[in-house]
Design a protein around this motif. Structure first.
Motif, PDB file in Angstrom:
ATOM      1  N   ASP A 314      -3.454  -1.724   1.434  1.00 45.22           N
ATOM      2  CA  ASP A 314      -2.262  -1.077   1.978  1.00 45.22           C
ATOM      3  C   ASP A 314      -2.607   0.172   2.778  1.00 45.22           C
ATOM      4  OD1 ASP A 314      -3.103   0.174  -0.338  1.00 45.22           O
ATOM      5  OD2 ASP A 314      -1.093   0.796  -0.950  1.00 45.22           O
ATOM      6  N   ARG A 315      -3.598   0.952   2.319  1.00 45.82           N
ATOM      7  CA  ARG A 315      -3.991   2.164   3.056  1.00 45.82           C
ATOM      8  C   ARG A 315      -4.678   1.798   4.371  1.00 45.82           C
ATOM      9  NH1 ARG A 315      -0.535   5.274   1.509  1.00 45.82           N
ATOM     10  NH2 ARG A 315      -1.409   6.444   3.239  1.00 45.82           N
ATOM     11  N   TRP A 316      -5.515   0.768   4.357  1.00 43.06           N
ATOM     12  CA  TRP A 316      -6.163   0.325   5.594  1.00 43.06           C
ATOM     13  C   TRP A 316      -5.125  -0.236   6.572  1.00 43.06           C
ATOM     14  CZ3 TRP A 316     -11.842  -1.161   6.084  1.00 43.06           C
ATOM     15  CH2 TRP A 316     -12.618  -0.424   5.185  1.00 43.06           C
ATOM     16  N   GLN A 317      -4.098  -0.875   6.038  1.00 38.22           N
ATOM     17  CA  GLN A 317      -3.019  -1.375   6.890  1.00 38.22           C
ATOM     18  C   GLN A 317      -2.301  -0.232   7.588  1.00 38.22           C
ATOM     19  OE1 GLN A 317      -2.072  -4.435   7.780  1.00 38.22           O
ATOM     20  NE2 GLN A 317      -0.343  -3.654   8.981  1.00 38.22           N
ATOM     21  N   ILE A 318      -2.149   0.883   6.894  1.00 39.77           N
ATOM     22  CA  ILE A 318      -1.504   2.048   7.497  1.00 39.77           C
ATOM     23  C   ILE A 318      -2.366   2.618   8.627  1.00 39.77           C
ATOM     24  CG2 ILE A 318      -0.788   4.439   7.048  1.00 39.77           C
ATOM     25  CD1 ILE A 318       0.096   3.453   4.260  1.00 39.77           C
ATOM     26  N   ILE A 319      -3.689   2.560   8.465  1.00 35.98           N
ATOM     27  CA  ILE A 319      -4.570   2.982   9.565  1.00 35.98           C
ATOM     28  C   ILE A 319      -4.278   2.148  10.805  1.00 35.98           C
ATOM     29  CG2 ILE A 319      -6.968   3.079  10.356  1.00 35.98           C
ATOM     30  CD1 ILE A 319      -7.806   3.629   7.482  1.00 35.98           C
ATOM     31  N   ARG A 320      -4.148   0.843  10.629  1.00 36.64           N
ATOM     32  CA  ARG A 320      -3.844  -0.039  11.758  1.00 36.64           C
ATOM     33  C   ARG A 320      -2.498   0.329  12.386  1.00 36.64           C
ATOM     34  NH1 ARG A 320      -3.874  -6.677  11.933  1.00 36.64           N
ATOM     35  NH2 ARG A 320      -2.900  -6.879  13.986  1.00 36.64           N
ATOM     36  N   GLU A 321      -1.503   0.539  11.564  1.00 37.62           N
ATOM     37  CA  GLU A 321      -0.178   0.869  12.083  1.00 37.62           C
ATOM     38  C   GLU A 321      -0.205   2.168  12.881  1.00 37.62           C
ATOM     39  OE1 GLU A 321       2.425   0.933   8.740  1.00 37.62           O
ATOM     40  OE2 GLU A 321       2.142  -1.196   8.269  1.00 37.62           O
ATOM     41  N   ASN A 322      -0.927   3.160  12.371  1.00 38.73           N
ATOM     42  CA  ASN A 322      -1.011   4.432  13.093  1.00 38.73           C
ATOM     43  C   ASN A 322      -1.730   4.282  14.422  1.00 38.73           C
ATOM     44  OD1 ASN A 322       0.360   6.102  11.241  1.00 38.73           O
ATOM     45  ND2 ASN A 322      -1.461   6.260   9.964  1.00 38.73           N
ATOM     46  N   ILE A 323      -2.771   3.452  14.459  1.00 34.53           N
ATOM     47  CA  ILE A 323      -3.477   3.222  15.719  1.00 34.53           C
ATOM     48  C   ILE A 323      -2.569   2.503  16.713  1.00 34.53           C
ATOM     49  CG2 ILE A 323      -5.374   1.925  16.789  1.00 34.53           C
ATOM     50  CD1 ILE A 323      -7.042   2.515  14.307  1.00 34.53           C
ATOM     51  N   GLU A 324      -1.882   1.489  16.249  1.00 36.89           N
ATOM     52  CA  GLU A 324      -1.003   0.723  17.140  1.00 36.89           C
ATOM     53  C   GLU A 324       0.148   1.577  17.668  1.00 36.89           C
ATOM     54  OE1 GLU A 324      -1.651  -3.768  15.291  1.00 36.89           O
ATOM     55  OE2 GLU A 324       0.065  -2.570  14.639  1.00 36.89           O
ATOM     56  N   LYS A 325       0.606   2.521  16.860  1.00 35.62           N
ATOM     57  CA  LYS A 325       1.706   3.401  17.278  1.00 35.62           C
ATOM     58  C   LYS A 325       1.202   4.654  17.974  1.00 35.62           C
ATOM     59  CE  LYS A 325       4.653   1.880  13.460  1.00 35.62           C
ATOM     60  NZ  LYS A 325       5.324   2.291  12.181  1.00 35.62           N
TER      61      LYS A 325
END
Length: 395
Positions: A314-325
């Motif tokens: 879940d934390r790594w997924q948030i890294i992806r979301e922040n990069i995409e946004k």
């Protein structure tokens, strides 16, 4: 997968919220670090306070880990005791925060640090709580979890005489897990993320039933017995040689003993961390911590139990979301893995990381003929990746 991220707020307030949160955290840390006293009842002192005073200068220099071994040394006060920090390099250089692994202190990354400084970088290293010359919050009162380590990172950054935003994190093993975790919470601070044989996504099938039993919190095994057994697993001296059967994928053995996989064997325990100090082998440094830092083994045990080593999808997924946004300057995540690493299996982590972060975000480099000791023995490979992460044509 149901954890709530502090960054999941409606646009266009997202960037403002992140920046405000980061600023408030730093201001808060500056305030408490200057105004509060350490509760000594809940802190185990480091060898700096208990071992060095009776030694002669010659005796100090013969230690596996002399206190003045790296430039820019300082001891930073915090709520949880003193933190040993090293910082040097050009004040206007690229900021590089290096985070070491679970058992060897910051000097494990000495070669990497000097080579980055040679490239014009400003580096910061620190001993994690309970390692090297950092105090150890008593595990009975404080879990060695994401919150504790995030606090420690922020205190270290705040102690610098120069601004540390944005910066690049290079995290090794446990340090890689902490680097990814920190980045998920503070994307506005991070411009580069290089994870070297990182924890965080270790598949649970690699945890043996023995380790599950040994490290369970509040289990039937008394804590003093757990700590004694772990100390024996970590110790590499002749007194315990052969008494403890080492598991090839046991986290305790990751940085200190022989690692083998696919019929290849690599010995890291005899590797010298400080070129000018023949006493500073990996095994000698770990043994020195066991013998002279009463907080080392308790900190190790608590880190296995509570640090973000497993199930961090879940934390790594948030890294992806922040990069995409585009929340912050981070655009890619770089993984540097050892081909024969039995702890962080290269093909498994590459598959899992690409599945979570996306193939367009994560770049994987597998270094041949090296195991989990990659950060200690293959600094050149990591420096090369850092240069690519910074998009430096001449590096």
């Amino acid at each position: 997968m149901t954890s709530i991220s502090p960054f999941r707020v409606p646009a266009p307030y997202l960037c403002f919220a992140i920046g405000a949160a980061s600023l408030v955290s730093l201001v808060f840390l500056r305030s408490i670090s200057r105004s509060s006293e350490v509760d000594k009842r809940k802190t185990i002192p480091s060898p700096n306070a208990t071992v060095l005073s009776p030694l002669s200068e010659e005796g100090v220099q013969k230690l596996p880990y002399p206190p003045d071994t790296l430039p820019g040394a300082r001891d930073v006060k915090s709520h949880y005791g003193s933190i040993r920090v090293y910082e040097w390099g050009p004040a206007d250089g690229e900021r590089m925060l290096l985070i070491h692994g679970i058992s060897t202190p910051s000097i494990a990354l000495t070669d990497l640090a000097y080579k980055l400084v040679g490239k014009g970088c400003r580096v910061m290293l620190f001993d994690l709580f309970g390692r090297g010359y950092s105090s150890a919050p008593t595990p009975k009162d404080h879990h060695y979890d994401s919150a504790l380590y995030t606090y420690q990172i922020l205190v270290c950054l705040n102690s610098s005489p120069i601004a540390w935003s944005p910066f690049t994190i290079v995290g090794y093993s446990l340090g890689g897990a902490l680097a990814a975790d920190f980045t998920s919470y503070f994307p506005i601070l991070i411009k580069g993320l290089v994870l070297v044989a990182p924890g965080g996504l270790i598949r649970n099938r690699h945890i043996s039933w023995k380790n599950k039993l040994l490290y369970q919190s509040g289990g039937w095994v008394p804590e003093w017995i757990v700590e004694r057994m772990v100390a024996k697993r970590l110790w590499t001296g002749p007194e315990t040689s052969g008494q403890i059967e080492a598991e090839p994928d046991a986290v305790e053995n990751a940085e200190t003993t022989t690692t083998s996989r696919n019929n290849a064997v690599y010995l890291s325990s005899r590797h010298t961390l400080l070129p000018s100090n023949p006493y500073s082998t990996v095994s000698a440094v770990v043994n020195w911590q066991i013998a002279h830092h009463p907080g080392f083994v308790p900190a190790f045990v608590s880190s296995i139990r509570y640090a973000p080593i497993h199930d961090q999808h879940d934390r790594w997924q948030i890294i992806r979301e922040n990069i995409e946004k585009k929340n912050g300057k981070l655009e890619k995540v770089w993984l540097v893995l050892g081909e024969t690493d039995p702890i962080i299996v290269a093909e498994e982590l590459a598959e899992d990381a690409k599945g979570i972060l996306g193939k367009e975000i994560v770049t994987v480099r597998v270094v041949k003929d090296v195991g989990h000791e990659i950060a200690i023995e293959r600094a050149d490979s990591i420096v090369d990746i850092v240069g690519r992460a910074l998009e430096r044509e001449e590096w």
